[in-house]
Write a protein that holds these residues in place. Structure first.
Motif, short mmCIF file in Angstrom:
data_model
loop_
_atom_site.label_atom_id
_atom_site.label_comp_id
_atom_site.label_asym_id
_atom_site.label_seq_id
_atom_site.Cartn_x
_atom_site.Cartn_y
_atom_site.Cartn_z
N GLN A 1 -11.35 0.54 0.05
CA GLN A 1 -11.44 -0.91 0.12
C GLN A 1 -10.68 -1.47 -1.08
N LEU B 1 0.83 -1.21 0.00
CA LEU B 1 0.00 0.00 0.00
C LEU B 1 0.85 1.25 0.00
N TRP C 1 1.97 -8.69 -4.21
CA TRP C 1 0.54 -8.41 -4.02
C TRP C 1 0.14 -7.33 -5.01
N ALA D 1 -6.35 -11.01 -0.35
CA ALA D 1 -6.52 -10.28 0.91
C ALA D 1 -7.44 -9.10 0.67
N ASP D 2 -8.38 -8.90 1.59
CA ASP D 2 -9.23 -7.71 1.55
C ASP D 2 -8.66 -6.73 2.56
N VAL D 3 -8.45 -5.50 2.10
CA VAL D 3 -7.80 -4.48 2.91
C VAL D 3 -8.69 -3.25 2.95
N THR D 4 -8.87 -2.68 4.14
CA THR D 4 -9.61 -1.43 4.28
C THR D 4 -8.78 -0.45 5.09
N VAL E 1 -5.53 0.50 9.12
CA VAL E 1 -5.45 -0.53 8.08
C VAL E 1 -5.88 -1.88 8.67
N GLU E 2 -6.85 -2.51 8.01
CA GLU E 2 -7.30 -3.84 8.40
C GLU E 2 -7.12 -4.78 7.21
N ILE E 3 -6.52 -5.94 7.47
CA ILE E 3 -6.27 -6.92 6.41
C ILE E 3 -6.93 -8.23 6.79
#
Length: 120
Positions: free
Chosen positions: A90, A3, A100, A64-67, A51-53
């Motif tokens: 998102q 990111l 990634w 992976a879903d990342v927000t 950041v949440e993975i």
């Protein structure tokens, strides 16, 4: 790390580098990035600390879903108007060639993160 690398490429307004972060199996995401990014000149991208993975270990290739929330300093090229824009992002990442890459992304008002948390 992915990111932050993408954020630096956005700050540099390096469209070729930005597009290199797009997963090869995501032509719609590539087309969206090709349409969206050239409309702006980015100055600063500040990824916030929320950041949440969520890793999908059963996916092939790995996903992976990342927000996260972000603040972007950007100028609309058509109007020349500068904005300081907070957004909730998102991203779905897929692993490709050991890296990634972005398979899908969307952004919304910053409060959208609260709605998602309440839905969980």
């Amino acid at each position: 790390a992915t990111l932050h690398r993408i954020a630096r490429d956005v700050e540099r307004n390096d469209l070729e580098a930005i597009l290199s972060h797009v997963y090869s199996g995501a032509p719609d995401t590539l087309a969206l990035a090709q349409r969206e990014f050239p409309r702006y000149s980015f100055e600063r991208v500040n990824i916030k600390h929320n950041v949440e993975i969520v890793l999908d270990e059963g996916a092939h290739p790995p996903a992976a879903d990342v927000t996260f929330n972000v603040r972007v300093d950007v100028t609309e090229l058509a109007s020349g108007i500068k904005h300081h824009v907070p957004r909730f992002v998102q991203v779905t990442l897929r692993k490709e060639g050991g890296r990634w890459k972005v398979a899908q992304y969307s952004h919304d008002e910053p409060q959208a993160s609260l709605r998602i948390r309440l839905d969980k």
